[in-house]
Design a protein around this motif. Structure first.
Motif, mmCIF file in Angstrom:
data_model
loop_
_atom_site.group_PDB
_atom_site.id
_atom_site.type_symbol
_atom_site.label_atom_id
_atom_site.label_comp_id
_atom_site.label_asym_id
_atom_site.label_seq_id
_atom_site.Cartn_x
_atom_site.Cartn_y
_atom_site.Cartn_z
ATOM 1 N N GLU A 39 0.849 -1.191 0.000
ATOM 2 C CA GLU A 39 0.000 0.000 0.000
ATOM 3 C C GLU A 39 0.884 1.240 0.000
ATOM 4 O O GLU A 39 2.005 1.208 0.506
ATOM 5 N N SER A 41 0.880 5.720 0.564
ATOM 6 C CA SER A 41 0.195 6.850 1.184
ATOM 7 C C SER A 41 0.868 8.148 0.748
ATOM 8 O O SER A 41 2.094 8.212 0.659
ATOM 9 N N GLU A 43 0.558 10.784 2.599
ATOM 10 C CA GLU A 43 0.957 11.404 3.863
ATOM 11 C C GLU A 43 2.350 10.925 4.245
ATOM 12 O O GLU A 43 2.674 9.762 4.061
ATOM 13 N N ALA A 48 -0.110 7.572 8.874
ATOM 14 C CA ALA A 48 -0.947 7.965 7.740
ATOM 15 C C ALA A 48 -2.249 7.176 7.751
ATOM 16 O O ALA A 48 -2.299 6.040 8.209
ATOM 17 N N SER A 49 -3.298 7.808 7.251
ATOM 18 C CA SER A 49 -4.608 7.150 7.259
ATOM 19 C C SER A 49 -5.158 6.922 5.857
ATOM 20 O O SER A 49 -6.226 6.346 5.704
ATOM 21 N N ASP A 50 -4.445 7.355 4.845
ATOM 22 C CA ASP A 50 -4.967 7.273 3.476
ATOM 23 C C ASP A 50 -4.289 6.184 2.649
ATOM 24 O O ASP A 50 -3.989 6.369 1.483
ATOM 25 N N TRP A 51 -4.035 5.021 3.225
ATOM 26 C CA TRP A 51 -3.336 3.940 2.533
ATOM 27 C C TRP A 51 -4.184 3.394 1.393
ATOM 28 O O TRP A 51 -5.351 3.081 1.572
ATOM 29 N N LYS A 52 -3.551 3.275 0.211
ATOM 30 C CA LYS A 52 -4.234 2.750 -0.970
ATOM 31 C C LYS A 52 -3.451 1.535 -1.466
ATOM 32 O O LYS A 52 -2.236 1.596 -1.615
#
Length: 191
Positions: A39, A41, A43, A48-52
């Motif tokens: 993943e 991010s 950030e 970080a909270s926006d892991w894709k």
């Protein structure tokens, strides 16, 4: 059961094709299917909270991806990822020990077109934008989902079992990659 060394009952000798035999690197398959999901991010924070997630061509990652049949060849990156996770639950925390994983993470952080071409179509969630600031690898245990007639239902159920590769930025990878001679300083610094 009939041995691969005996003639086939239909009169054709499969051994002549050299497609199968009784020996293999993997004489058995584990009961659990543990996979690494990489993943990224945007950030730069460790929290970080926006892991894709990145998606691979044939490897199990997305619970909604239909299982594939691929033989006799394998996609190398998907294969390497699977081999790295073969330690199952013991693979937790091993990502920093695998040089190829560090080089792969660095290429993701650089937004490498070469690495993007090895992923599934649309498998880089940062394609068309800036590359991620951090990359990590999560270990999941996959099991087949209950059979369903609805094509919108997932094929897999998964449970997160730990962190394979902690969140890393390019600056974190520089010493190990330089030491291994995998990526030059100039290439890392331009990212």
């Amino acid at each position: 059961p009939q041995s691969c060394d005996e003639p086939a009952p239909w009169g054709f000798d499969l051994q002549a094709l050299r497609l199968l035999n009784t020996y293999g690197a993997f004489g058995s398959v584990s009961k659990e299917r543990v996979e690494i999901v990489f993943e990224g991010s945007l950030e730069d924070s460790h929290f970080a909270s926006d892991w894709k997630p990145y998606t691979f061509r044939v490897a199990v990652d997305d619970p909604y991806k239909r299982p594939t049949w691929l033989s006799p060849y394998h996609f190398r990156l998907d294969w390497c990822r699977w081999i790295a996770a073969c330690g199952g639950r013991r693979a937790v925390g091993r990502g920093l020990q695998e040089v190829w994983v560090l080089a792969f993470a660095a290429r993701l952080l650089l937004g490498s077109a070469e690495i993007r071409s090895l992923l599934a179509e649309g498998g880089d969630p940062f394609e068309g934008g800036r590359p991620p600031s951090k990359v990590r690898g999560q270990l999941y245990c996959y099991r087949f989902a209950p059979a369903s007639q609805n094509p919108k239902d997932p094929y897999w159920q998964r449970e997160r079992i730990g962190e394979y590769l902690p969140p890393v930025a390019l600056r974190d990878l520089l010493p190990q990659l330089q030491q291994g001679g995998l990526i030059g300083v100039d290439e890392l610094l331009k990212g």
